[in-house]
Design a protein around this motif. Structure first.
Motif, PDB file in Angstrom:
ATOM      1  N   ALA A 181       0.846  -1.192   0.000  1.00 32.41           N
ATOM      2  CA  ALA A 181       0.000   0.000   0.000  1.00 32.41           C
ATOM      3  C   ALA A 181       0.883   1.243   0.000  1.00 32.41           C
ATOM      4  N   ILE A 182       0.750   2.057  -1.033  1.00 36.15           N
ATOM      5  CA  ILE A 182       1.437   3.342  -1.123  1.00 36.15           C
ATOM      6  C   ILE A 182       0.443   4.424  -0.723  1.00 36.15           C
ATOM      7  N   ASN A 183       0.847   5.283   0.188  1.00 37.28           N
ATOM      8  CA  ASN A 183      -0.016   6.382   0.609  1.00 37.28           C
ATOM      9  C   ASN A 183      -0.048   7.452  -0.475  1.00 37.28           C
ATOM     10  N   VAL A 184      -1.253   7.746  -0.948  1.00 39.44           N
ATOM     11  CA  VAL A 184      -1.438   8.716  -2.023  1.00 39.44           C
ATOM     12  C   VAL A 184      -2.283   9.868  -1.493  1.00 39.44           C
ATOM     13  N   SER A 185      -1.792  11.077  -1.644  1.00 36.37           N
ATOM     14  CA  SER A 185      -2.527  12.261  -1.196  1.00 36.37           C
ATOM     15  C   SER A 185      -2.173  13.420  -2.118  1.00 36.37           C
ATOM     16  N   GLY A 186      -2.889  14.498  -1.952  1.00 40.33           N
ATOM     17  CA  GLY A 186      -2.634  15.662  -2.783  1.00 40.33           C
ATOM     18  C   GLY A 186      -3.705  16.703  -2.571  1.00 40.33           C
ATOM     19  N   PRO A 187      -3.542  17.866  -3.199  1.00 34.85           N
ATOM     20  CA  PRO A 187      -4.517  18.947  -3.032  1.00 34.85           C
ATOM     21  C   PRO A 187      -5.919  18.521  -3.445  1.00 34.85           C
ATOM     22  N   PHE A 223      -9.214   9.927 -11.420  1.00 32.63           N
ATOM     23  CA  PHE A 223      -8.988  11.137 -12.215  1.00 32.63           C
ATOM     24  C   PHE A 223      -9.961  11.253 -13.386  1.00 32.63           C
ATOM     25  N   HIS A 224     -10.980  10.398 -13.386  1.00 30.82           N
ATOM     26  CA  HIS A 224     -12.095  10.486 -14.340  1.00 30.82           C
ATOM     27  C   HIS A 224     -11.624  10.509 -15.789  1.00 30.82           C
ATOM     28  N   SER A 225     -10.571   9.728 -16.084  1.00 31.37           N
ATOM     29  CA  SER A 225     -10.042   9.577 -17.447  1.00 31.37           C
ATOM     30  C   SER A 225      -9.637  10.911 -18.074  1.00 31.37           C
ATOM     31  N   ASP A 226      -9.184  11.827 -17.250  1.00 30.15           N
ATOM     32  CA  ASP A 226      -8.792  13.148 -17.719  1.00 30.15           C
ATOM     33  C   ASP A 226      -7.410  13.086 -18.371  1.00 30.15           C
ATOM     34  N   PRO A 227      -7.279  13.349 -19.680  1.00 30.13           N
ATOM     35  CA  PRO A 227      -5.953  13.328 -20.312  1.00 30.13           C
ATOM     36  C   PRO A 227      -5.047  14.441 -19.810  1.00 30.13           C
ATOM     37  N   GLY A 228      -5.618  15.441 -19.147  1.00 30.49           N
ATOM     38  CA  GLY A 228      -4.810  16.526 -18.613  1.00 30.49           C
ATOM     39  C   GLY A 228      -4.172  16.202 -17.276  1.00 30.49           C
ATOM     40  N   VAL A 229      -4.208  14.917 -16.881  1.00 30.20           N
ATOM     41  CA  VAL A 229      -3.639  14.528 -15.594  1.00 30.20           C
ATOM     42  C   VAL A 229      -2.117  14.631 -15.605  1.00 30.20           C
ATOM     43  N   LEU A 230      -1.523  14.565 -16.778  1.00 30.24           N
ATOM     44  CA  LEU A 230      -0.062  14.613 -16.873  1.00 30.24           C
ATOM     45  C   LEU A 230       0.452  15.946 -16.353  1.00 30.24           C
ATOM     46  N   GLY A 231       1.457  15.843 -15.488  1.00 34.99           N
ATOM     47  CA  GLY A 231       2.053  17.041 -14.910  1.00 34.99           C
ATOM     48  C   GLY A 231       1.438  17.464 -13.593  1.00 34.99           C
ATOM     49  N   ARG A 232       0.346  16.816 -13.185  1.00 38.46           N
ATOM     50  CA  ARG A 232      -0.281  17.190 -11.914  1.00 38.46           C
ATOM     51  C   ARG A 232       0.555  16.693 -10.740  1.00 38.46           C
ATOM     52  N   PRO A 233       0.536  17.444  -9.628  1.00 39.30           N
ATOM     53  CA  PRO A 233       1.270  16.999  -8.426  1.00 39.30           C
ATOM     54  C   PRO A 233       0.509  15.892  -7.705  1.00 39.30           C
ATOM     55  N   LEU A 234       1.251  14.986  -7.096  1.00 42.07           N
ATOM     56  CA  LEU A 234       0.655  13.900  -6.315  1.00 42.07           C
ATOM     57  C   LEU A 234       1.654  13.500  -5.244  1.00 42.07           C
ATOM     58  N   ASN A 235       1.231  13.520  -4.005  1.00 41.43           N
ATOM     59  CA  ASN A 235       2.113  13.143  -2.905  1.00 41.43           C
ATOM     60  C   ASN A 235       2.131  11.620  -2.739  1.00 41.43           C
ATOM     61  N   ILE A 236       3.333  11.062  -2.699  1.00 36.31           N
ATOM     62  CA  ILE A 236       3.520   9.623  -2.530  1.00 36.31           C
ATOM     63  C   ILE A 236       4.279   9.398  -1.221  1.00 36.31           C
ATOM     64  N   ASN A 237       3.596   8.773  -0.272  1.00 39.03           N
ATOM     65  CA  ASN A 237       4.200   8.524   1.047  1.00 39.03           C
ATOM     66  C   ASN A 237       4.756   9.794   1.663  1.00 39.03           C
ATOM     67  N   GLY A 238       4.039  10.904   1.453  1.00 37.91           N
ATOM     68  CA  GLY A 238       4.433  12.177   2.043  1.00 37.91           C
ATOM     69  C   GLY A 238       5.449  12.958   1.242  1.00 37.91           C
ATOM     70  N   GLU A 239       5.927  12.394   0.139  1.00 41.25           N
ATOM     71  CA  GLU A 239       6.906  13.085  -0.705  1.00 41.25           C
ATOM     72  C   GLU A 239       6.206  13.617  -1.948  1.00 41.25           C
ATOM     73  N   ALA A 240       6.524  14.859  -2.339  1.00 41.32           N
ATOM     74  CA  ALA A 240       5.893  15.473  -3.503  1.00 41.32           C
ATOM     75  C   ALA A 240       6.359  14.795  -4.784  1.00 41.32           C
ATOM     76  N   GLY A 241       5.406  14.451  -5.634  1.00 40.61           N
ATOM     77  CA  GLY A 241       5.718  13.822  -6.904  1.00 40.61           C
ATOM     78  C   GLY A 241       4.907  14.421  -8.030  1.00 40.61           C
ATOM     79  N   THR A 242       5.172  13.926  -9.251  1.00 38.36           N
ATOM     80  CA  THR A 242       4.487  14.437 -10.434  1.00 38.36           C
ATOM     81  C   THR A 242       4.040  13.266 -11.296  1.00 38.36           C
ATOM     82  N   ILE A 243       2.800  13.331 -11.784  1.00 37.11           N
ATOM     83  CA  ILE A 243       2.284  12.291 -12.672  1.00 37.11           C
ATOM     84  C   ILE A 243       2.846  12.505 -14.073  1.00 37.11           C
ATOM     85  N   ILE A 244       3.470  11.458 -14.645  1.00 34.44           N
ATOM     86  CA  ILE A 244       4.060  11.588 -15.981  1.00 34.44           C
ATOM     87  C   ILE A 244       3.482  10.604 -16.988  1.00 34.44           C
TER      88      ILE A 244
END
Length: 816
Positions: free
Chosen positions: A108-114, A168-189
């Motif tokens: 289980a990876i903790n996923v969080s974000g704005p 993310f409701h199949s949104d193609p604009g998801v690329l580049g959005r921020p997503l926190n993984i286990n408390g560390e800031a990440g980016t969807i690519i």
């Protein structure tokens, strides 16, 4: 040139007309074979999906899983991931794989974000070359590059297609959005294509960024490896090279690698899709084959009786020039036509059975989500082979017996005595065979059913219906130190304890279902040639109220209390197996030991508790139950299970518990929430299905066995009406006739019962490698099966014997 001779076509037409003239007989025989063929095909569809077809990717047959062999457990199904440092060495120095990818799989990876509700998703930290190994590519965006797979690189995220649609409701604009993984800031690519999951049912992948550090600095930095063999390279060649590399690393870093000079290489599908359950899968297949053999024996009995009724017809054909081979072929053709009808029904049953397995195993996440259970061409081929075999087995013996008719007797008599002696012998053999097959099947089904039942009730001592449980994965990104993680759980327990309806609360690193953490220990005063030669025991990190939650008291010393909320000295509670293993003749209280999980710090024994199944529901073969407990306040572990004992319905506390967690850390999720009963059911879903299949096999076995014995006995006593009428006319009583039939048939049942018990024992022996000492293969099962088969067999004998024993002697003599 005709592919089928005219004479054979004629036999087929004749056989079809004969079967159509007796539709009831034909359908009953075909239905018996359909059950057997359907069960064999259904079970083989599971084996085909789990062990034969593999990943739906090009070159999947060359894909290997690579890990290192545990020097203390030389079992191919038991493997250990490698430190990142070792993975990097293997990746650079190997020459047998096209490339070697690394992965740290996370439950289980903790996923969080704005604006997101925090969640825990199954995922993995992967090397940049993983998709090169698999031959896959993202549907949207891209995968990680080699430069992004190094220490210090930014955290990047690739989503599964399912998570992309759900979150993310199949949104193609998801690329580049921020997503926190286990408390560390990440980016969807990137987003992977539909149906892509690897290696199990992952929904998220993160760049691995391995560092060549001493593995003792971070115990959790471990990777397993995946690679495709180069064309022409064999598994043995790859194993030899990697063993040499492992031996060189053991010499280079003896402090950490001593003893790890052998690698575990196996096909990927065995490592992740049932390699450890091969014995179970093939045992179930053997059980279905036994059911098919039982059905064949039943149909053989039916055909034998039918052949005795057709003695005059066959005698006429023989007198007109039909040879013995032609008569045998005619009867075999009829049996094969019946089997072909059974194959049609069997494949329909298999399609439905495969669909049910897909729903209850794959879609319910008990098996990898890339697996597809269906009636494949392999399964159809097995069904065809089963059909041909069933036709031959069911028809050969009756055909051979019917072809041995005495022409003079058959033509001038009613034909009932033309094959009587041989027919009786075959009937007795059929009764013995039916009993043997039924007994072996019922033994195997009984062992499986009882084993699964015992596993499901293993946790009842904890009143599982009143225990709410959930998994919390506190990560370094949010709570970076052991002290911070211990403080988080201490605060959480205090707040949950104050909730209305809570009776007790605790956390533990083991959820009562799985095993504890394998840990090497060294008691004070005992020396070993090397640290890796220390004996392995099990560790469970718990909160101070854990033993009070489950109602367990110390058998010596004391259990944990508030005195262990300070960091020093390190206190341990050991179980009775631990004491027997290390201090069998010494009072353990006050003695000390070290372990690799405590970074070699001494732990002092303060108490002894009973053995509490620390090795899980099913203990692997050879792994002992010796273990010890440490306190979360002193260890500061992040990945723990929360247990709440409630005074009423525990599910009413799910929302208050989530709020208590959010009040400490709004980005911290809890997952796998439910009662211990429901969590046990989820964990044992696969074995529950196996138990259900075993019950179904049992019911079919008893039904077919009883039907077969009854049918054969009915035919035999029917052909002996004149004999029984004569006996009754000469003064024999009904009871004597009944005893004669029961004695003669009972001998065959007894012989079949004995052979079946032996066959059942041999059939269930492989299960010990999977279930270990928990396998319920005891005398009670064999005694119960013997009683059931004996009773059912005697009833099946008694019913036709009673009917014929009540006939009027004069009527019997006149009718004959």
């Amino acid at each position: 040139m005709r592919l089928i001779p005219d004479s054979l076509l004629q036999d087929i037409r004749i056989g079809a007309r004969i079967l159509a003239a007796r539709p009831g007989f034909s359908l009953m025989a075909a239905a018996s074979l359909a059950i057997g063929i359907g069960l064999v095909s259904t079970q083989f569809s599971l084996i085909d999906a789990m062990l034969l077809r593999g990943l739906p990717l090009a070159g999947a047959e060359r894909l290997l899983h690579v890990a290192r062999m545990n020097p203390q457990v030389p079992d191919p199904s038991v493997w250990e991931p490698l430190p990142y440092r070792d993975y990097l060495e293997f990746k650079e120095r190997q020459t047998v794989f096209e490339t070697l990818a690394g992965m740290n799989q996370i439950i289980a990876i903790n996923v969080s974000g704005p604006g997101r509700v925090p969640s825990a998703q199954p995922g993995a930290f992967c090397s940049a070359n993983l998709l090169d190994v698999l031959g896959a590519s993202p549907m949207l965006g891209r995968w990680f590059t080699a430069d992004e797979d190094k220490p210090g690189a930014p955290l990047l995220v690739v989503l599964s297609n399912g998570l992309w649609q759900e979150e993310f409701h199949s949104d193609p604009g998801v690329l580049g959005r921020p997503l926190n993984i286990n408390g560390e800031a990440g980016t969807i690519i990137g987003v992977m294509p539909p149906h892509f999951t690897f290696p199990f049912s992952e929904k998220i992948w993160v760049n691995l960024r391995p560092a060549p550090l001493d593995p003792r600095t971070r115990l959790v930095d471990r990777a397993e490896m995946f690679g495709k063999l180069k064309p022409g390279v064999t598994l043995a060649q790859a194993r030899a090279e990697l063993d040499l590399l492992a031996a060189s690393l053991a010499k280079r870093w003896p402090d950490t690698n001593q003893g790890y000079d052998r690698m575990n290489l196996q096909k990927f599908i065995y490592a992740y899709a049932g390699g450890g359950t091969q014995s179970l899968l093939y045992t179930l297949l053997a059980m279905t084959l036994f059911i098919l053999l039982l059905a064949c024996a039943n149909v053989a009995g039916m055909l034998l009786g039918r052949a005795s009724e057709r003695t005059r017809e066959l005698a006429v054909r023989a007198a007109l020039g039909a040879g013995r081979r032609r008569l045998i072929r005619q009867l075999l053709v009829e049996a094969t036509l019946i089997a072909a009808l059974g194959a049609v029904g069997g494949l329909l049953l298999a399609a439905e059975g495969a669909s049910l397995l897909q729903q209850n195993l794959v879609e319910a996440a008990a098996l990898p989500s890339w697996m597809d259970i269906y009636v494949s061409p392999h399964v159809v081929a097995i069904a065809v082979a089963a059909t041909v075999g069933a036709g031959l087995l069911a028809g050969l013996v009756p055909a051979w017996q019917a072809s041995r008719i005495d022409l003079s007797t058959a033509l001038k008599d009613d034909a009932r005595t033309a094959t009587t002696t041989g027919g009786r012998k075959l009937a007795r053999l059929l009764i013995g065979a039916q009993t043997a097959f039924s007994t072996a099947l019922l033994v195997a089904a009984g062992v499986l059913t009882l084993t699964v039942y015992e596993a499901r009730r293993a946790n009842l001592r904890y009143d599982p219906d009143r225990l709410l449980t959930g998994r919390i994965e506190v990560q370094d990104g949010t709570q970076p130190t052991p002290e911070a993680r211990a403080r988080f759980y201490r605060t959480l327990l205090e707040r949950v304890r104050e909730l209305p309806g809570v009776d007790a609360v605790a956390v533990t690193s083991r959820n009562f279902i799985g095993s504890g953490v394998n840990t090497r220990v060294a008691p004070e005063g005992v020396t070993y040639a090397h640290d890796n030669e220390r004996p392995t025991v099990l560790l469970d990190v718990v909160s101070t109220d854990y033993f009070r939650l489950i109602g367990v008291k110390a058998v010596a010393g004391r259990i944990f209390d508030t005195r262990e909320q300070t960091a020093k000295p390190l206190a341990a509670v050991v179980n009775e197996s631990f004491v027997r293993k290390f201090w069998p003749h010494t009072n353990p209280l006050g003695l000390r030991f070290r372990s690799d999980q405590t970074r070699e710090e001494w732990a002092t024994v303060i108490g002894v508790v009973p053995d509490l199944q620390m090795n899980g529901v099913f203990a692997p073969q050879g792994l002992g139950a010796a273990g010890f407990y440490l306190v979360e306040d002193q260890m500061g572990w992040g990945w723990l299970d929360l247990f709440v004992r409630t005074k009423s319905d525990p599910l009413q506390l799910v929302t208050p518990v989530r709020k208590a967690i959010a009040s400490i850390d709004p980005n911290q999720p809890i997952h796998s929430v439910g009662t211990l009963t429901s969590q046990t059911a989820v964990a044992l879903r696969g074995f529950t299905i196996v138990g259900t299949m075993a019950v179904i096999f049992s019911a079919i076995t008893v039904f077919l066995g009883a039907l077969g014995v009854y049918g054969v006995t009915s035919q035999v006593v029917s052909r002996r009406r004149r004999e029984f009428g004569t006996r009754l006319a000469l003064g024999a009583t009904v009871a004597q006739v009944l005893r004669l039939v029961l004695f003669q048939g009972g001998r065959q049942i007894a012989a079949g019962l004995g052979a079946g018990l032996v066959a059942g024992y041999l059939l269930t022996r492989p299960l010990g490698s999977l279930f270990g000492p928990q396998t319920a293969n005891g005398p009670a099962v064999y005694g119960f099966v013997a009683a059931v088969i004996g009773l059912v067999g005697l009833v099946a004998l008694w019913l036709p014997a009673r009917r014929v024993a009540r006939i009027d002697p004069l009527t019997a003599l006149r009718s004959e």
